[in-house]
Design a protein around this motif. Structure first.
Motif, PDB file in Angstrom:
ATOM      1  N   PRO A  46       0.803  -1.227   0.000  1.00 52.59           N
ATOM      2  CA  PRO A  46       0.000   0.000   0.000  1.00 52.59           C
ATOM      3  C   PRO A  46       0.837   1.279   0.000  1.00 52.59           C
ATOM      4  O   PRO A  46       0.468   2.258  -0.650  1.00 52.59           O
ATOM      5  CB  PRO A  46      -0.827  -0.108   1.283  1.00 52.59           C
ATOM      6  CG  PRO A  46      -0.810  -1.551   1.641  1.00 52.59           C
ATOM      7  CD  PRO A  46       0.470  -2.112   1.112  1.00 52.59           C
ATOM      8  N   GLU A  47       1.968   1.281   0.692  1.00 52.96           N
ATOM      9  CA  GLU A  47       2.805   2.490   0.729  1.00 52.96           C
ATOM     10  C   GLU A  47       3.411   2.770  -0.646  1.00 52.96           C
ATOM     11  O   GLU A  47       3.377   3.903  -1.139  1.00 52.96           O
ATOM     12  CB  GLU A  47       3.914   2.338   1.766  1.00 52.96           C
ATOM     13  CG  GLU A  47       4.721   3.610   1.936  1.00 52.96           C
ATOM     14  CD  GLU A  47       5.761   3.491   3.043  1.00 52.96           C
ATOM     15  OE1 GLU A  47       6.663   4.342   3.045  1.00 52.96           O
ATOM     16  OE2 GLU A  47       5.675   2.583   3.880  1.00 52.96           O
ATOM     17  N   ALA A  48       3.948   1.746  -1.289  1.00 56.08           N
ATOM     18  CA  ALA A  48       4.513   1.918  -2.633  1.00 56.08           C
ATOM     19  C   ALA A  48       3.422   2.308  -3.621  1.00 56.08           C
ATOM     20  O   ALA A  48       3.637   3.155  -4.491  1.00 56.08           O
ATOM     21  CB  ALA A  48       5.211   0.639  -3.086  1.00 56.08           C
ATOM     22  N   THR A  49       2.248   1.710  -3.479  1.00 55.59           N
ATOM     23  CA  THR A  49       1.134   2.041  -4.357  1.00 55.59           C
ATOM     24  C   THR A  49       0.780   3.523  -4.250  1.00 55.59           C
ATOM     25  O   THR A  49       0.622   4.209  -5.270  1.00 55.59           O
ATOM     26  CB  THR A  49      -0.107   1.169  -4.026  1.00 55.59           C
ATOM     27  OG1 THR A  49       0.223  -0.195  -4.274  1.00 55.59           O
ATOM     28  CG2 THR A  49      -1.303   1.573  -4.868  1.00 55.59           C
ATOM     29  N   ALA A  50       0.670   4.012  -3.028  1.00 56.66           N
ATOM     30  CA  ALA A  50       0.340   5.429  -2.823  1.00 56.66           C
ATOM     31  C   ALA A  50       1.425   6.330  -3.409  1.00 56.66           C
ATOM     32  O   ALA A  50       1.119   7.325  -4.078  1.00 56.66           O
ATOM     33  CB  ALA A  50       0.157   5.714  -1.336  1.00 56.66           C
ATOM     34  N   ASP A  51       2.695   5.986  -3.178  1.00 52.85           N
ATOM     35  CA  ASP A  51       3.797   6.792  -3.707  1.00 52.85           C
ATOM     36  C   ASP A  51       3.802   6.792  -5.238  1.00 52.85           C
ATOM     37  O   ASP A  51       4.001   7.831  -5.875  1.00 52.85           O
ATOM     38  CB  ASP A  51       5.141   6.280  -3.192  1.00 52.85           C
ATOM     39  CG  ASP A  51       5.371   6.579  -1.730  1.00 52.85           C
ATOM     40  OD1 ASP A  51       4.683   7.479  -1.176  1.00 52.85           O
ATOM     41  OD2 ASP A  51       6.243   5.921  -1.121  1.00 52.85           O
ATOM     42  N   LEU A  52       3.586   5.630  -5.829  1.00 51.56           N
ATOM     43  CA  LEU A  52       3.584   5.525  -7.289  1.00 51.56           C
ATOM     44  C   LEU A  52       2.405   6.272  -7.904  1.00 51.56           C
ATOM     45  O   LEU A  52       2.549   6.942  -8.936  1.00 51.56           O
ATOM     46  CB  LEU A  52       3.574   4.062  -7.716  1.00 51.56           C
ATOM     47  CG  LEU A  52       4.882   3.313  -7.448  1.00 51.56           C
ATOM     48  CD1 LEU A  52       4.658   1.811  -7.511  1.00 51.56           C
ATOM     49  CD2 LEU A  52       5.958   3.755  -8.424  1.00 51.56           C
ATOM     50  N   LEU A  53       1.236   6.158  -7.271  1.00 49.55           N
ATOM     51  CA  LEU A  53       0.079   6.896  -7.772  1.00 49.55           C
ATOM     52  C   LEU A  53       0.300   8.404  -7.673  1.00 49.55           C
ATOM     53  O   LEU A  53      -0.071   9.157  -8.578  1.00 49.55           O
ATOM     54  CB  LEU A  53      -1.185   6.493  -7.021  1.00 49.55           C
ATOM     55  CG  LEU A  53      -1.723   5.104  -7.372  1.00 49.55           C
ATOM     56  CD1 LEU A  53      -2.813   4.695  -6.390  1.00 49.55           C
ATOM     57  CD2 LEU A  53      -2.232   5.070  -8.800  1.00 49.55           C
ATOM     58  N   ASN A  54       0.942   8.832  -6.610  1.00 47.09           N
ATOM     59  CA  ASN A  54       1.273  10.252  -6.463  1.00 47.09           C
ATOM     60  C   ASN A  54       2.227  10.692  -7.572  1.00 47.09           C
ATOM     61  O   ASN A  54       2.036  11.749  -8.193  1.00 47.09           O
ATOM     62  CB  ASN A  54       1.889  10.507  -5.089  1.00 47.09           C
ATOM     63  CG  ASN A  54       2.186  11.962  -4.869  1.00 47.09           C
ATOM     64  OD1 ASN A  54       1.298  12.800  -4.911  1.00 47.09           O
ATOM     65  ND2 ASN A  54       3.456  12.271  -4.641  1.00 47.09           N
ATOM     66  N   GLU A  55       3.234   9.892  -7.848  1.00 47.55           N
ATOM     67  CA  GLU A  55       4.188  10.225  -8.915  1.00 47.55           C
ATOM     68  C   GLU A  55       3.496  10.234 -10.282  1.00 47.55           C
ATOM     69  O   GLU A  55       3.773  11.091 -11.122  1.00 47.55           O
ATOM     70  CB  GLU A  55       5.355   9.242  -8.907  1.00 47.55           C
ATOM     71  CG  GLU A  55       6.432   9.570  -9.907  1.00 47.55           C
ATOM     72  CD  GLU A  55       7.098  10.926  -9.712  1.00 47.55           C
ATOM     73  OE1 GLU A  55       7.567  11.501 -10.719  1.00 47.55           O
ATOM     74  OE2 GLU A  55       7.145  11.437  -8.574  1.00 47.55           O
ATOM     75  N   LEU A  56       2.587   9.298 -10.511  1.00 43.25           N
ATOM     76  CA  LEU A  56       1.825   9.302 -11.763  1.00 43.25           C
ATOM     77  C   LEU A  56       0.996  10.572 -11.903  1.00 43.25           C
ATOM     78  O   LEU A  56       0.923  11.164 -12.981  1.00 43.25           O
ATOM     79  CB  LEU A  56       0.898   8.086 -11.827  1.00 43.25           C
ATOM     80  CG  LEU A  56       1.500   6.812 -12.377  1.00 43.25           C
ATOM     81  CD1 LEU A  56       0.557   5.631 -12.150  1.00 43.25           C
ATOM     82  CD2 LEU A  56       1.830   6.955 -13.842  1.00 43.25           C
ATOM     83  N   GLU A  57       0.373  10.975 -10.807  1.00 39.31           N
ATOM     84  CA  GLU A  57      -0.420  12.209 -10.844  1.00 39.31           C
ATOM     85  C   GLU A  57       0.452  13.401 -11.220  1.00 39.31           C
ATOM     86  O   GLU A  57       0.072  14.226 -12.058  1.00 39.31           O
ATOM     87  CB  GLU A  57      -1.093  12.446  -9.495  1.00 39.31           C
ATOM     88  CG  GLU A  57      -1.910  13.718  -9.472  1.00 39.31           C
ATOM     89  CD  GLU A  57      -2.535  13.989  -8.111  1.00 39.31           C
ATOM     90  OE1 GLU A  57      -3.561  14.661  -8.100  1.00 39.31           O
ATOM     91  OE2 GLU A  57      -1.986  13.545  -7.090  1.00 39.31           O
ATOM     92  N   ILE A  58       1.632  13.474 -10.633  1.00 32.02           N
ATOM     93  CA  ILE A  58       2.549  14.579 -10.933  1.00 32.02           C
ATOM     94  C   ILE A  58       2.964  14.537 -12.398  1.00 32.02           C
ATOM     95  O   ILE A  58       2.926  15.548 -13.099  1.00 32.02           O
ATOM     96  CB  ILE A  58       3.777  14.527 -10.006  1.00 32.02           C
ATOM     97  CG1 ILE A  58       3.362  14.879  -8.579  1.00 32.02           C
ATOM     98  CG2 ILE A  58       4.885  15.447 -10.502  1.00 32.02           C
ATOM     99  CD1 ILE A  58       4.422  14.578  -7.527  1.00 32.02           C
ATOM    100  N   GLN A  59       3.372  13.360 -12.875  1.00 37.02           N
ATOM    101  CA  GLN A  59       3.830  13.238 -14.260  1.00 37.02           C
ATOM    102  C   GLN A  59       2.722  13.577 -15.259  1.00 37.02           C
ATOM    103  O   GLN A  59       2.954  14.304 -16.215  1.00 37.02           O
ATOM    104  CB  GLN A  59       4.348  11.813 -14.533  1.00 37.02           C
ATOM    105  CG  GLN A  59       5.672  11.508 -13.923  1.00 37.02           C
ATOM    106  CD  GLN A  59       6.798  12.333 -14.510  1.00 37.02           C
ATOM    107  OE1 GLN A  59       6.795  12.721 -15.673  1.00 37.02           O
ATOM    108  NE2 GLN A  59       7.786  12.623 -13.685  1.00 37.02           N
ATOM    109  N   VAL A  60       1.546  13.054 -15.013  1.00 35.12           N
ATOM    110  CA  VAL A  60       0.471  13.205 -16.001  1.00 35.12           C
ATOM    111  C   VAL A  60      -0.211  14.560 -15.902  1.00 35.12           C
ATOM    112  O   VAL A  60      -0.317  15.280 -16.892  1.00 35.12           O
ATOM    113  CB  VAL A  60      -0.555  12.057 -15.870  1.00 35.12           C
ATOM    114  CG1 VAL A  60      -1.750  12.293 -16.771  1.00 35.12           C
ATOM    115  CG2 VAL A  60       0.116  10.728 -16.202  1.00 35.12           C
ATOM    116  N   THR A  61      -0.676  14.929 -14.734  1.00 40.43           N
ATOM    117  CA  THR A  61      -1.462  16.160 -14.653  1.00 40.43           C
ATOM    118  C   THR A  61      -0.590  17.408 -14.621  1.00 40.43           C
ATOM    119  O   THR A  61      -0.937  18.409 -15.243  1.00 40.43           O
ATOM    120  CB  THR A  61      -2.403  16.156 -13.437  1.00 40.43           C
ATOM    121  OG1 THR A  61      -1.643  16.059 -12.244  1.00 40.43           O
ATOM    122  CG2 THR A  61      -3.378  15.018 -13.523  1.00 40.43           C
ATOM    123  N   ASP A  62       0.512  17.339 -13.917  1.00 45.51           N
ATOM    124  CA  ASP A  62       1.353  18.532 -13.809  1.00 45.51           C
ATOM    125  C   ASP A  62       2.345  18.644 -14.960  1.00 45.51           C
ATOM    126  O   ASP A  62       2.322  19.607 -15.730  1.00 45.51           O
ATOM    127  CB  ASP A  62       2.111  18.544 -12.471  1.00 45.51           C
ATOM    128  CG  ASP A  62       1.195  18.695 -11.285  1.00 45.51           C
ATOM    129  OD1 ASP A  62       0.043  19.132 -11.475  1.00 45.51           O
ATOM    130  OD2 ASP A  62       1.618  18.375 -10.162  1.00 45.51           O
TER     131      ASP A  62
END
Length: 98
Positions: A46-62
């Motif tokens: 779950p911790e890696a999942t949350a971190d990876l999803l956060n990084e995906l959000e940064i890469q894609v939306t930002d």
């Protein structure tokens, strides 16, 4: 990638568009890697999942969003210039009436 596009790179009129396009390609590769990591972590870590999803959000939306917004105007200018050149060439090719 840049070395495989010798007719495009180094052209002043394309510099801004190519900057954004090359970054978009880099984001694509980074996103692919993040998705592969997310696939391994999802429902297991779950911790890696949350971190990876956060990084995906940064890469894609930002990051990607920035380049998509910034490329619109210079790309539109290039398209307009290309079509204007075609139109001018077509006008030059028309026979003149006597």
């Amino acid at each position: 990638m840049k070395d495989r596009l010798p007719n495009l790179t180094g052209r002043d009129e394309l510099r801004e568009v190519l900057y954004h396009l090359f970054d978009i390609l880099e984001i694509q590769e980074a996103t692919r890697g993040l998705l592969e990591l997310l696939d391994r972590a999802y429902l297991r870590d779950p911790e890696a999942t949350a971190d990876l999803l956060n990084e995906l959000e940064i890469q894609v939306t930002d990051h990607l969003g920035y380049h998509v917004r910034e490329i619109k105007s210079p790309l539109r200018r290039l398209v307009t210039t290309a079509f204007n050149a075609l139109e001018a060439e077509a006008q030059d090719d028309k026979p003149t009436s006597a």
